[in-house]
Design a protein around this motif. Structure first.
Motif, PDB file in Angstrom:
ATOM      1  N   UNK A  54       0.836  -1.209   0.000  1.00  0.00           N
ATOM      2  CA  UNK A  54       0.000   0.000   0.000  1.00  0.00           C
ATOM      3  C   UNK A  54       0.871   1.259   0.000  1.00  0.00           C
ATOM      4  N   UNK A  55       1.926   1.249   0.809  1.00  0.00           N
ATOM      5  CA  UNK A  55       2.803   2.429   0.866  1.00  0.00           C
ATOM      6  C   UNK A  55       3.549   2.624  -0.451  1.00  0.00           C
ATOM      7  N   UNK A  56       3.937   1.525  -1.116  1.00  0.00           N
ATOM      8  CA  UNK A  56       4.611   1.644  -2.415  1.00  0.00           C
ATOM      9  C   UNK A  56       3.650   2.232  -3.455  1.00  0.00           C
ATOM     10  N   UNK A  57       2.406   1.794  -3.413  1.00  0.00           N
ATOM     11  CA  UNK A  57       1.429   2.311  -4.360  1.00  0.00           C
ATOM     12  C   UNK A  57       1.176   3.801  -4.125  1.00  0.00           C
ATOM     13  N   UNK A  97      -0.615  -9.350  -5.934  1.00  0.00           N
ATOM     14  CA  UNK A  97      -1.213  -9.062  -7.239  1.00  0.00           C
ATOM     15  C   UNK A  97      -2.616  -8.469  -7.086  1.00  0.00           C
ATOM     16  N   UNK A  98      -3.392  -9.039  -6.186  1.00  0.00           N
ATOM     17  CA  UNK A  98      -4.733  -8.513  -5.941  1.00  0.00           C
ATOM     18  C   UNK A  98      -4.673  -7.068  -5.458  1.00  0.00           C
ATOM     19  N   UNK A  99      -3.703  -6.781  -4.577  1.00  0.00           N
ATOM     20  CA  UNK A  99      -3.586  -5.431  -4.023  1.00  0.00           C
ATOM     21  C   UNK A  99      -3.132  -4.435  -5.095  1.00  0.00           C
ATOM     22  N   UNK A 100      -2.234  -4.854  -5.976  1.00  0.00           N
ATOM     23  CA  UNK A 100      -1.743  -3.959  -7.022  1.00  0.00           C
ATOM     24  C   UNK A 100      -2.795  -3.713  -8.104  1.00  0.00           C
ATOM     25  N   UNK A 101      -3.662  -4.683  -8.324  1.00  0.00           N
ATOM     26  CA  UNK A 101      -4.693  -4.526  -9.333  1.00  0.00           C
ATOM     27  C   UNK A 101      -4.214  -4.915 -10.722  1.00  0.00           C
TER      28      UNK A 101
END
Length: 377
Positions: free
Chosen positions: A154-157, A184-188
């Motif tokens: 989340x912080x990288x995004x 992968x799910x978190x990055x979308x």
């Protein structure tokens, strides 16, 4: 213009956050800094490094042997200098001597940039003004949870990253699969995951294990096998559709060429400090281009920025968490990645201005007892 003086010092600096992968727990980086002075008043800074071991050996090799060889030489004649250093140290094999040569070679290119009044990437070809970056974690601690991993993602995004590299190599590969799929799910759908095994697998079990990852749409699998086993990488690559990345553990263009000829690599990750500096790295990049391969140099973010912006066949910049010179606190002028995009310094040369006062606290003293305990698994 002639080289009048060469000095060298070594420093032991722990990563700014703990580093641990499938095969090693890192205690410190040993950073080797060369200062090269010319009769015109221009000076160049060269940098090499090791992970945990060998820094004092490189400093000794430079101070006792290699530095003396370049006194009186013209720093604009970088090929002559590199070849002389390589010829005089070749019987040591490959590794320590390549990493020592790199420090002098990088200093030479820094002088050339200052002489011509140009930033390094323009001397190397000036292919682009910026390069996309990916975040690179070294965090495979036993106490790291998926929840903590996703918090970091989340912080990288939030910083603009959509490509993230994580370490894998858990005892049960299903744990790796779960971590990958959750990231992968978190990055979308616009995100991409790269994975790194740090040479953990044997050629016997690699195909069976990595086939479990082959349908996950990974950007690459990095260093799955021991670095010297070209044949095993060729066989593995022929059985997988996921690209293979490697090269950080190679020390010359000849070693890289064997992988290219065997079609055993997709992304070439030669490290500028490990292969003998910019002179050799540039040949590796052009050679890789001839084989239709992209380059994605390992670590050394501040220098890799220039390399990637210099050549045509660049992929992405690796920004290793806890390992940039800015995060280590040793720069006078910070060099950072903004919104997942790296922009090289516009100062003549490589633009890496070290904070000598900060560095001094980490200097390796000649007779100091080592506190190295070893972290290999």
């Amino acid at each position: 213009m002639k080289i009048e003086h060469v000095s060298c010092k070594g420093y032991r600096i722990p990563p700014s956050i703990p580093w641990e992968d499938a095969t090693n727990k890192v205690q410190w980086l040993e950073i080797i800094v060369v200062e090269l002075k010319t009769d015109t008043g221009l000076t160049g800074t060269g940098i090499s490094y090791t992970v945990d071991v060998g820094g004092k050996a490189i400093v000794a090799l430079l101070e006792e042997y290699l530095a003396h060889l370049v006194i009186g030489m013209n720093p604009l004649h970088y090929e002559e200098i590199w070849y002389k250093l390589q010829r005089q140290s070749r019987r040591l094999g490959l590794g320590v001597n390549s990493m020592a040569i790199a420090a002098i070679d990088i200093a030479v290119w820094d002088v050339m940039g200052k002489h011509y009044g140009q930033p390094l990437y323009k001397l190397l070809g000036g292919a682009r003004e910026q390069i996309p970056a990916y975040i690179s974690e070294i965090n495979l601690r036993s106490d790291d949870t998926i929840e903590k991993l996703l918090e970091r993602v989340d912080s990288y995004m939030e910083q603009g990253y959509r490509t993230v590299k994580i370490k894998i190599g858990k005892p049960d590969i299903e744990e790796d699969v779960e971590r990958i799929t959750k990231v992968q799910e978190r990055l979308g759908k616009d995100g991409r995951v790269l994975v790194d095994l740090n040479q953990k697998l044997s050629s016997v079990d690699s195909i069976a294990l990595l086939s479990k990852l082959d349908d996950l749409n990974l950007g690459w699998i990095e260093e799955p096998l021991l670095f010297h086993d070209v044949h095993a990488h060729k066989l593995l690559k022929s059985r997988l559709k996921t690209p293979i990345a490697l090269g950080e553990s190679l020390h010359s263009k000849h070693q890289v060429l064997e992988y290219l000829k065997a079609d055993a690599v997709d992304y070439v990750q030669a490290d500028v400090a490990f292969v003998g500096g910019i002179t050799e790295w540039l040949k590796i990049a052009h050679m890789s281009n001839a084989f239709g391969k992209l380059v994605a140099p390992h670590f050394m973010m501040e220098l890799s920025l220039h390399l990637l912006c210099g050549v045509q066949n660049s992929y992405m910049l690796e920004n290793v968490t806890g390992g940039s010179f800015s995060e280590l606190g040793i720069l006078d002028i910070p060099i950072t990645v903004e919104n997942a995009t790296g922009v090289p310094s516009q100062l003549p040369g490589h633009g890496i201005v070290l904070n000598r006062q900060q560095l001094s606290q980490y200097e390796i003293r000649e007779h100091a007892a080592s506190t190295f305990v070893g972290g290999s698994k």
